[in-house]
Design an enzyme around this catalytic site. Structure first.
Site, short mmCIF file in Angstrom:
data_model
loop_
_atom_site.label_atom_id
_atom_site.label_comp_id
_atom_site.label_asym_id
_atom_site.label_seq_id
_atom_site.Cartn_x
_atom_site.Cartn_y
_atom_site.Cartn_z
N GLU A 41 28.19 -7.21 -70.22
CA GLU A 41 26.78 -7.19 -69.81
C GLU A 41 26.19 -8.56 -70.11
O GLU A 41 26.00 -8.94 -71.27
CB GLU A 41 26.00 -6.12 -70.58
CG GLU A 41 24.52 -6.08 -70.24
CD GLU A 41 23.71 -5.19 -71.16
OE1 GLU A 41 22.53 -5.51 -71.41
OE2 GLU A 41 24.25 -4.17 -71.64
N ARG A 45 18.32 -13.12 -70.19
CA ARG A 45 17.39 -13.76 -71.13
C ARG A 45 17.46 -15.28 -71.06
O ARG A 45 16.61 -15.96 -71.61
CB ARG A 45 17.73 -13.32 -72.57
CG ARG A 45 17.62 -11.84 -72.81
CD ARG A 45 18.06 -11.50 -74.21
NE ARG A 45 18.33 -10.07 -74.35
CZ ARG A 45 18.88 -9.50 -75.42
NH1 ARG A 45 19.22 -10.26 -76.44
NH2 ARG A 45 19.09 -8.21 -75.46
N LYS A 129 20.77 4.05 -71.28
CA LYS A 129 20.88 3.22 -72.47
C LYS A 129 19.93 3.76 -73.53
O LYS A 129 18.81 4.15 -73.21
CB LYS A 129 20.52 1.78 -72.11
CG LYS A 129 20.46 0.80 -73.28
CD LYS A 129 20.22 -0.60 -72.74
CE LYS A 129 20.06 -1.60 -73.86
NZ LYS A 129 20.06 -2.98 -73.38
#
Length: 207
Positions: A41, A45, A129
């Site tokens: 993943e 950011r 999640k």
């Protein structure tokens, strides 16, 4: 891989990585793959996020690249266009869910409370999640909601370590965990891909 539930079956630990240098993307993906980890993943950011996904998708096609930290409208399409095969959001709003849905790519939407999990379930989302896992109640929380919400399965992420990961993976409603310890910034900066491979091997053995 067609559904979010499929994402939970890729590897017991999903490496969650914020890359500062796009040149690290391919050797990192290759090292993880050699260690038995089949997915990564890459978070959005940093500015390197999307080009890193593009590189992995093109040059290491056996690695299932996902895009994490989807928080803004339009990011889902950008990630899908870059080659992301699944998407991950830290939390959910109706507009963001609509946007992620429209991408046509499987996704793990973030939930941190019972109400958020139930809202996602109302939309037909049963794999999600759990974030931030440790601050939101960790293993005891997931044990507690397994009774009333047995149909839901989770990828807990946030504050999980190699020591605590097995406690999560032992739960029937957990398919995998997310962890940043597989690709720490010091190893990336040093280009220590052998150490990354070793960490991946240890993580893969948790499944």
């Amino acid at each position: 891989m067609n559904t979010a539930a499929d994402v939970l079956e890729l590897s017991p630990v999903v490496p969650v990585v914020a890359l500062d240098d796009v040149e690290h993307a391919v050797p990192l993906a290759e090292a993880l793959l050699r260690g038995g980890i089949r997915t990564i993943e890459v978070t959005l950011r940093t500015a390197a996020g999307l080009p890193a996904i593009e590189r992995i998708a093109a040059e290491v096609p056996e690695m299932v690249a996902g895009a994490g930290t989807i928080t803004e409208l339009g990011q889902a399409k950008q990630a899908a266009d870059a080659g992301a095969r699944y998407l991950v959001t830290p939390g959910t709003t109706d507009r963001l869910l609509d946007d992620v849905d429209a991408s046509g790519v499987p996704y793990l939407a973030g939930a941190g409370t019972v109400s958020e999990a139930m809202r996602l379930a109302e939309r037909g989302v049963n794999a999600m999640k759990f974030f931030p896992a440790e601050p939101s109640g960790g293993v005891p929380f997931l044990k507690a909601i397994a009774g009333p919400l047995p149909q839901l399965r989770f990828c807990p992420t946030g504050g999980i370590s190699p020591q605590t990961a097995p406690n999560y993976l032992a739960l029937p409603n957990v398919g995998c965990v997310g962890g940043s310890w597989l690709a720490p910034k010091d190893l990336l900066a040093a280009g220590d891909w052998a150490k990354v491979e070793q960490l991946a091997r240890e993580a893969a053995a948790l499944g």
